[in-house]
Structures are given as structure tokens and as C-alpha cells.
Write a protein that holds these residues in place. Structure first.
Motif, PDB file in Angstrom:
ATOM      1  N   LYS A 186      89.558  31.448  55.404  1.00 16.96           N
ATOM      2  CA  LYS A 186      88.508  32.152  56.147  1.00 16.96           C
ATOM      3  C   LYS A 186      88.987  33.598  56.237  1.00 16.96           C
ATOM      4  CE  LYS A 186      84.576  31.919  58.411  1.00 16.96           C
ATOM      5  NZ  LYS A 186      83.322  31.435  57.788  1.00 16.96           N
ATOM      6  N   SER A 187      88.945  34.291  55.106  1.00 11.03           N
ATOM      7  CA  SER A 187      89.723  35.503  54.909  1.00 11.03           C
ATOM      8  C   SER A 187      89.111  36.717  55.595  1.00 11.03           C
ATOM      9  CB  SER A 187      89.875  35.776  53.416  1.00 11.03           C
ATOM     10  OG  SER A 187      90.540  34.704  52.792  1.00 11.03           O
ATOM     11  N   PRO A 188      89.940  37.485  56.326  1.00 15.53           N
ATOM     12  CA  PRO A 188      89.461  38.700  56.987  1.00 15.53           C
ATOM     13  C   PRO A 188      89.442  39.895  56.037  1.00 15.53           C
ATOM     14  CG  PRO A 188      91.755  38.330  57.544  1.00 15.53           C
ATOM     15  CD  PRO A 188      91.325  37.171  56.692  1.00 15.53           C
ATOM     16  N   ILE A 190      94.308  44.458  66.151  1.00 16.53           N
ATOM     17  CA  ILE A 190      93.494  44.178  64.957  1.00 16.53           C
ATOM     18  C   ILE A 190      94.050  42.967  64.220  1.00 16.53           C
ATOM     19  CG2 ILE A 190      92.766  45.088  62.724  1.00 16.53           C
ATOM     20  CD1 ILE A 190      92.896  47.898  64.055  1.00 16.53           C
ATOM     21  N   ALA A 191      95.367  42.934  64.067  1.00 19.75           N
ATOM     22  CA  ALA A 191      95.995  41.801  63.377  1.00 19.75           C
ATOM     23  C   ALA A 191      95.752  40.504  64.136  1.00 19.75           C
ATOM     24  CB  ALA A 191      97.484  42.045  63.208  1.00 19.75           C
ATOM     25  N   ALA A 192      95.768  40.578  65.463  1.00 15.66           N
ATOM     26  CA  ALA A 192      95.537  39.360  66.253  1.00 15.66           C
ATOM     27  C   ALA A 192      94.152  38.792  65.982  1.00 15.66           C
ATOM     28  CB  ALA A 192      95.708  39.669  67.742  1.00 15.66           C
ATOM     29  N   ARG A 193      93.153  39.658  65.839  1.00 16.68           N
ATOM     30  CA  ARG A 193      91.802  39.174  65.527  1.00 16.68           C
ATOM     31  C   ARG A 193      91.768  38.574  64.115  1.00 16.68           C
ATOM     32  NH1 ARG A 193      87.118  43.341  67.054  1.00 16.68           N
ATOM     33  NH2 ARG A 193      85.908  41.443  66.616  1.00 16.68           N
ATOM     34  N   ALA A 194      92.411  39.237  63.179  1.00  9.77           N
ATOM     35  CA  ALA A 194      92.433  38.725  61.809  1.00  9.77           C
ATOM     36  C   ALA A 194      93.164  37.393  61.722  1.00  9.77           C
ATOM     37  CB  ALA A 194      93.095  39.744  60.883  1.00  9.77           C
ATOM     38  N   ILE A 233      92.549  45.062  53.319  1.00 14.92           N
ATOM     39  CA  ILE A 233      92.568  46.216  54.207  1.00 14.92           C
ATOM     40  C   ILE A 233      92.008  47.393  53.416  1.00 14.92           C
ATOM     41  CG2 ILE A 233      94.039  47.775  55.546  1.00 14.92           C
ATOM     42  CD1 ILE A 233      96.150  45.439  55.499  1.00 14.92           C
ATOM     43  N   TRP A 234      91.051  48.091  54.004  1.00 15.14           N
ATOM     44  CA  TRP A 234      90.414  49.214  53.323  1.00 15.14           C
ATOM     45  C   TRP A 234      90.703  50.494  54.106  1.00 15.14           C
ATOM     46  CZ3 TRP A 234      87.753  48.352  48.714  1.00 15.14           C
ATOM     47  CH2 TRP A 234      87.603  47.011  48.368  1.00 15.14           C
ATOM     48  N   THR A 235      91.580  51.325  53.565  1.00 15.86           N
ATOM     49  CA  THR A 235      91.969  52.574  54.206  1.00 15.86           C
ATOM     50  C   THR A 235      92.669  53.464  53.187  1.00 15.86           C
ATOM     51  OG1 THR A 235      93.298  53.569  55.974  1.00 15.86           O
ATOM     52  CG2 THR A 235      94.176  51.588  54.967  1.00 15.86           C
ATOM     53  N   ARG A 236      92.599  54.787  53.411  1.00 13.31           N
ATOM     54  CA  ARG A 236      93.375  55.726  52.605  1.00 13.31           C
ATOM     55  C   ARG A 236      94.749  55.990  53.208  1.00 13.31           C
ATOM     56  NH1 ARG A 236      88.056  58.210  51.915  1.00 13.31           N
ATOM     57  NH2 ARG A 236      87.541  58.419  49.692  1.00 13.31           N
ATOM     58  N   ASP A 237      94.974  55.512  54.424  1.00 12.74           N
ATOM     59  CA  ASP A 237      96.231  55.751  55.128  1.00 12.74           C
ATOM     60  C   ASP A 237      97.218  54.643  54.762  1.00 12.74           C
ATOM     61  OD1 ASP A 237      98.325  56.003  56.957  1.00 12.74           O
ATOM     62  OD2 ASP A 237      97.004  56.747  58.547  1.00 12.74           O
ATOM     63  N   LEU A 238      98.146  54.940  53.867  1.00  9.63           N
ATOM     64  CA  LEU A 238      99.055  53.906  53.388  1.00  9.63           C
ATOM     65  C   LEU A 238     100.029  53.457  54.468  1.00  9.63           C
ATOM     66  CD1 LEU A 238      99.786  54.989  49.721  1.00  9.63           C
ATOM     67  CD2 LEU A 238      98.186  53.281  50.582  1.00  9.63           C
ATOM     68  N   SER A 239     100.302  54.301  55.444  1.00  9.60           N
ATOM     69  CA  SER A 239     101.130  53.861  56.564  1.00  9.60           C
ATOM     70  C   SER A 239     100.423  52.751  57.324  1.00  9.60           C
ATOM     71  CB  SER A 239     101.429  55.036  57.494  1.00  9.60           C
ATOM     72  OG  SER A 239     102.130  54.585  58.648  1.00  9.60           O
ATOM     73  N   VAL A 240      99.143  52.939  57.616  1.00 10.53           N
ATOM     74  CA  VAL A 240      98.357  51.894  58.283  1.00 10.53           C
ATOM     75  C   VAL A 240      98.314  50.640  57.422  1.00 10.53           C
ATOM     76  CG1 VAL A 240      96.009  51.255  58.976  1.00 10.53           C
ATOM     77  CG2 VAL A 240      96.972  53.453  59.687  1.00 10.53           C
ATOM     78  N   ALA A 241      98.089  50.807  56.138  1.00 12.80           N
ATOM     79  CA  ALA A 241      97.975  49.651  55.239  1.00 12.80           C
ATOM     80  C   ALA A 241      99.259  48.830  55.235  1.00 12.80           C
ATOM     81  CB  ALA A 241      97.639  50.118  53.829  1.00 12.80           C
ATOM     82  N   HIS A 242     100.407  49.500  55.078  1.00 16.75           N
ATOM     83  CA  HIS A 242     101.668  48.755  54.998  1.00 16.75           C
ATOM     84  C   HIS A 242     102.029  48.125  56.342  1.00 16.75           C
ATOM     85  CE1 HIS A 242     102.667  49.712  50.913  1.00 16.75           C
ATOM     86  NE2 HIS A 242     102.583  51.019  51.120  1.00 16.75           N
ATOM     87  N   ARG A 243     101.782  48.842  57.427  1.00 19.01           N
ATOM     88  CA  ARG A 243     102.116  48.288  58.736  1.00 19.01           C
ATOM     89  C   ARG A 243     101.240  47.085  59.068  1.00 19.01           C
ATOM     90  NH1 ARG A 243     100.899  52.987  62.268  1.00 19.01           N
ATOM     91  NH2 ARG A 243     101.576  51.660  64.009  1.00 19.01           N
ATOM     92  N   LEU A 244      99.951  47.189  58.750  1.00 18.57           N
ATOM     93  CA  LEU A 244      99.055  46.066  59.026  1.00 18.57           C
ATOM     94  C   LEU A 244      99.333  44.889  58.097  1.00 18.57           C
ATOM     95  CD1 LEU A 244      96.756  45.002  60.736  1.00 18.57           C
ATOM     96  CD2 LEU A 244      95.134  46.150  59.203  1.00 18.57           C
ATOM     97  N   ALA A 245      99.681  45.181  56.850  1.00 17.77           N
ATOM     98  CA  ALA A 245      99.989  44.109  55.903  1.00 17.77           C
ATOM     99  C   ALA A 245     101.139  43.240  56.406  1.00 17.77           C
ATOM    100  CB  ALA A 245     100.327  44.692  54.536  1.00 17.77           C
ATOM    101  N   LYS A 246     102.120  43.844  57.064  1.00 17.14           N
ATOM    102  CA  LYS A 246     103.246  43.071  57.600  1.00 17.14           C
ATOM    103  C   LYS A 246     102.810  42.168  58.748  1.00 17.14           C
ATOM    104  CE  LYS A 246     107.246  45.092  58.101  1.00 17.14           C
ATOM    105  NZ  LYS A 246     108.310  46.066  58.469  1.00 17.14           N
ATOM    106  N   ARG A 247     101.729  42.529  59.438  1.00 14.77           N
ATOM    107  CA  ARG A 247     101.304  41.795  60.616  1.00 14.77           C
ATOM    108  C   ARG A 247     100.310  40.676  60.305  1.00 14.77           C
ATOM    109  NH1 ARG A 247     102.913  46.781  62.129  1.00 14.77           N
ATOM    110  NH2 ARG A 247     103.468  47.198  64.317  1.00 14.77           N
ATOM    111  N   ILE A 248      99.632  40.756  59.183  1.00 14.53           N
ATOM    112  CA  ILE A 248      98.599  39.773  58.860  1.00 14.53           C
ATOM    113  C   ILE A 248      99.239  38.497  58.310  1.00 14.53           C
ATOM    114  CG2 ILE A 248      96.648  39.270  57.339  1.00 14.53           C
ATOM    115  CD1 ILE A 248      95.743  42.095  57.675  1.00 14.53           C
ATOM    116  N   GLN A 249      98.794  37.379  58.827  1.00 17.68           N
ATOM    117  CA  GLN A 249      99.349  36.087  58.418  1.00 17.68           C
ATOM    118  C   GLN A 249      98.521  35.500  57.280  1.00 17.68           C
ATOM    119  OE1 GLN A 249      99.132  33.944  62.117  1.00 17.68           O
ATOM    120  NE2 GLN A 249     100.785  35.120  63.069  1.00 17.68           N
TER     121      GLN A 249
END
Length: 501
Positions: free
Chosen positions: A275-277, A421-425, A436-452
């Protein structure tokens, strides 16, 4: 024209010749009738017409297939060198490309997926999987070790094939999933009893024929077609099978795991539901995001375990993005995959269409707003309009459960921190894919570590490369397919310790 009869399709001569044959089980290199003599129809989900038949196996047929696989594992296949296995897998890739038109039409007819995708994407992906695993055949090695025990030692490990493997395929990507399972098993030196989904048996049978043409010995790949609850149980309970690989629903995966444990404690790998976010930030390339969102949920009528079915859009751009996705959905052409210019084919069966429609109606009853779609189409064929739902959230069936149809749930988020955001995902029993759709690679990498999830894509929702491991967290499964990691599923480690003095 939304519907068409099977006779209206223009088929490649090789496809027509294949369909005209009486397809048996593939056991020990021969097409044989089922012992009980039973056969079952194969249907075109776009026309609801039966267009060929296959043999319907029994547990006794599975016994014969397992025996053939065991003889091959301990006989001819055991004497094939790694480099020879690699050449055979490369030859398989060549034959898949040579027979690509036929294979694409069989896949389209049987699964409903648009022919243009089967031709332009599936054939490349299937051939590429065999080529990728051909390279691994000569690179499966052990290690040397330096023990700390008293005395002098020579210690090393061997990585050896696990043995006879049972492989159970889903109906949504029958040819791709066959390649994902067959190629690494052969690279590792295993032999196979393969069970395609009862609705989509054709490309598995054709691939088994091509394997013989590629020089793979008789008995290495055996294919048993028939009812999932009968043949699946026969495989997963069989004491002669050493490992099972399954792709399908979480519910069936749990049943298979119980069988494997209670029989001979055989190894098991499971690629299950999702059920992919999909998370879209305000700085994203919104045109690319809209195209990716639509592609991730509406491709193959949403019958994709990694489909991006939960859409989270920042409130600053929510209206723009969701309206654009709904407009794209409304513009998609729905119809038989065998006819040109259709973007969506049917779902696989009447039961699946009824299930998808029941979810949409339940969503309405729970307060969801249907922005576009929401209807079944046509007097014949299992077609569902691409559908976008707004006003959804946790606790609603459409949000929480895997629909396996072209239905997107759209939600907004505000200026929450990445943990929120990760908790909702992550608020799902599944964890297969995400984007994850963003131009901010810092946000992308940090969120990628949090998503299960087993796969996190950035500025795309798909990454269908043979080198990338594929599998899930939580109830999305055990183990990884593709990549070097898949070899762990088909090999086992043996430690050898020699005391020298």
C-alpha cells in the motif's frame, strides 16, 4: 471500441500456432497430459472468452515433477559448470528477444496488460534478468577464514545450491515474475517446479520450452498448471522440495509460510502485498510528479503490488497536483490491451472487478469524494475506470487495505517535520515500495532513511533494474528478489574447517 471478441485480434503466426496446441504439463523435458486427464480453460479478461486450454495438474503430477527435478539436480544439472550455466542463461535471453512478439502477445492476451508495454518493456526486462543472472553464475563463491582456535587450520565456506525449489507465480506479471525466479535459481544451480497462476499459465509454459532450446537439461525446469489451492498446497507441503518462492497476496503468503514450516521446515521467500506511499513536496517538478503518480497507480489497471496507491501532497500544491492527476486519469484510454492506443486494459477477472468496485463503493460510504472515475465499464470485459478519491484517511478501507485496482487515495500534509511525514507513510502493515518527489536531496535522503519500505524511489516511482534488490518490510514479505541479494534465496552456506596441526 471498448470491447472486442478474441477473434477480432490480429495475432502473430507463432502466437496462433502456440494457442492451437493442446498444452500439457512440462515434466522432465516433455509436455505431458495430467494424470487425471483434466483440462481447464484460459480466458481473455478483455473479452471474457476462453481462447485455449491447459492441463489441470493434481498432487500426483506434482510428485512426478518433483522427482524429475530431483533427478536433474543430482544428475545432469550437477555436472554443468558455472560458465556453461551462464551461457545457457545468455542463450535464454537471446531466445526471449527472438520470440518477443509471440511472448508479448501471449502475455497481453492472458493478463490484459497493454501490448505496447509487453513488447517495449516486458520483453527487455525479462531478457535482461536472464542476462544479469548469467553473469552471476560464475561468481557465486565462498570465503576463507582465519580461526582463533588452538593449532593450525584451513577454514573456508562453500556456497551451494539449496536444491529443488518450488516457485509459485502471481497473475499480474506472469512472465516477469517467472524470470525473476527462474534466472537466479538456475544461476545458483537449483532445479525448479514452477506453478504459474491458474489464470495466466501461458508464458511460463513457453519459457520452459525455450529453456530446452537454450540447452538447459530436461527436468531442470518443470511446470505444473492448475488450481492454486490444490497445486500450491502440494508444492508447499512436499517433502521433496527444499525451498519455496512465492509472489502474491499477504493472506496466501501467510498460508504458504505455515505449510513450509509444518511440512519439512523448508526455506521460504515471500514477495507480498503493498500500500505504497507517494510523497510530493512543493519544490518537486510537478509535471514529472503528476506523470509518475498516474503511471504508478493506473499502469496495468493498478494490479501492481508496488503501486503508489496512497498519495500525500503538500497543502501548498495539493489542489494543483490532485486536479492534474484526476485530469490525466480521465484522459486515459481504457480497452483491450491487444488493440492499439489503449492505456489501461482490464483487471484480471470478474471477481477482481467486483472487489475493486466494492472498495470504491465502501470509500464513498465512508466519506471519500470521487474526483474522477468510479465506474465499471462495458458489457463484456473486466474494465474499471481509473479512479481518484479525495477525503480519505486512516481507518477507511480504501486507505488501509490493498485494493489491487486503478484507485488512488489523495491526502494533504502541511509543514510537518520529516518524522511526522514518515510516520504517516509508515502507518500501514505493508512496506514494499514508496516514492519521494522533491528537488531537495537532503530532504530526500533523510526521509528515505525514515520510510519503512524495501524500495524508496526519488523523483520516480519505479526502478525496474535487474541489479536492484526488490522486496518488502513488514507484511510485504521475506527476502529480496533481483540483484546479488536474490542469490541468498537459492544458496546455502557450508563451513569447512580442516585442522592441519
Amino acid at each position: 471500441m471498448l470491447n472486442a471478441a478474441f477473434k477480432d485480434y490480429s495475432l502473430h503466426p507463432a502466437t496462433a500456432a502456440f494457442l492451437a496446441r493442446a498444452h500439457g504439463l512440462m515434466i522432465d523435458g516433455r509436455s505431458v497430459a495430467a494424470l487425471a486427464g483434466r483440462r481447464r480453460d484460459v480466458f481473455d479478461p478483455a473479452s471474457e472468452e476462453a481462447f485455449t486450454t491447459v492441463a489441470e495438474a493434481s498432487p500426483e503430477d506434482v510428485d512426478l515433477a518433483v522427482a524429475a527435478a530431483r533427478r536433474a539436480f543430482e544428475g545432469d544439472w550437477a555436472r554443468v559448470t558455472p560458465s556453461q550455466r551462464g551461457r545457457m542463461l545468455n542463450r535464454m535471453a537471446e531466445l526471449i528477444e527472438t520470440n518477443g512478439d509471440e511472448l508479448a502477445e501471449l502475455e497481453c492476451l492472458n493478463s490484459g496488460k497493454p501490448l505496447q508495454f509487453c513488447r517495449n518493456v516486458d520483453i527487455f526486462g525479462v531478457a535482461d534478468m536472464f542476462r544479469y543472472m548469467a553473469g552471476w553464475a560464475t561468481k557465486i563463491t565462498g570465503d576463507t577464514h582465519n580461526p582463533s582456535m588452538p593449532g593450525e587450520w584451513h577454514a573456508y565456506t562453500l556456497r551451494q545450491p539449496v536444491g529443488v525449489v518450488g516457485q509459485i507465480l502471481p497473475w499480474n506479471f506472469p512472465m516477469n515474475m517467472a524470470a525473476w525466479k527462474i534466472a537466479p535459481a538456475l544461476a545458483a544451480g537449483c532445479t525448479i517446479v514452477l506453478k504459474p497462476a491458474e489464470a495466466t499459465p501461458l508464458t511460463a509454459l513457453r519459457l520452459a520450452e525455450l529453456a530446452l532450446e537454450a540447452g538447459i537439461p530436461a527436468g531442470v525446469i518443470n511446470v505444473v498448471t492448475g488450481k492454486g489451492s490444490v497445486i500450491g498446497d502440494a508444492i508447499t507441503n512436499h517433502p521433496g522440495i527444499d525451498k519455496v518462492a512465492f509472489t502474491g497476496s499477504t493472506e496466501v503468503g501467510q498460508h504458504i509460510a505455515r505449510n513450509c514450516v509444518s511440512s519439512n521446515l523448508k526455506k521460504v521467500s515471500l514477495e507480498l502485498g503493498g500500500k505504497s506511499p507517494v510523497i510530493v513536496f512543493p519544490d518537486a517538478d510537478l509535471d514529472a510528479a503528476v506523470a509518475g503518480i498516474a503511471g504508478s497507480i493506473f499502469f496495468h489497471a493498478g494490479q501492481v503490488c508496488a503501486a503508489g496507491s496512497r498519495l500525500y501532497v503538500h497543502e501548498k500544491i495539493y489542489d494543483r497536483v490532485v486536479e492534474a492527476v484526476a485530469a490525466k486519469a480521465a484522459g486515459l484510454k481504457v480497452g483491450p490491451g491487444m488493440l492499439p492506443d489503449h492505456d489501461l486494459g482490464p483487471v484480471i477477472s470478474r471477481a477482481q472487478r467486483e472487489s475493486v468496485m466494492a472498495y470504491i463503493e465502501k470509500g464513498r460510504a465512508e466519506g471519500a469524494e470521487v474526483l474522477t472515475g468510479g465506474r465499471a465499464l462495458g458489457a463484456k470485459g473486466h474494465f474499471v475506470e481509473p479512479t481518484v478519491l479525495a477525503g480519505t484517511g486512516p481507518g477507511m478501507a480504501v486507505h488501509d487495505e490493498e485494493i489491487f485496482g486503478p484507485v488512488l487515495c489523495a491526502m494533504r500534509f502541511g509543514d510537518e517535520d520529516l518524522d511526522a511525514i514518515a510516520a504517516r507513510a509508515n502507518a500501514s502493515p505493508y512496506g514494499l515500495s514508496s516514492s519521494i518527489w522533491t528537488r531537495d536531496l537532503s530532504v530526500a535522503h533523510r526521509l528515505a532513511k525514515r520510510i519503512q519500505s524495501g524500495i524508496v524511489n526519488v523523483n520516480t516511482h519505479t526502478s525496474p533494474d535487474a541489479s536492484l534488490p526488490y522486496g518488502g518490510y513488514k507484511q510485504s514479505g521475506w527476502g529480496r528478489e533481483r540483484g546479488a541479494e536474490v542469490l541468498d534465496l537459492y544458496t546455502q552456506i557450508k563451513a569447512v574447517a580442516v585442522k592441519l596441526a
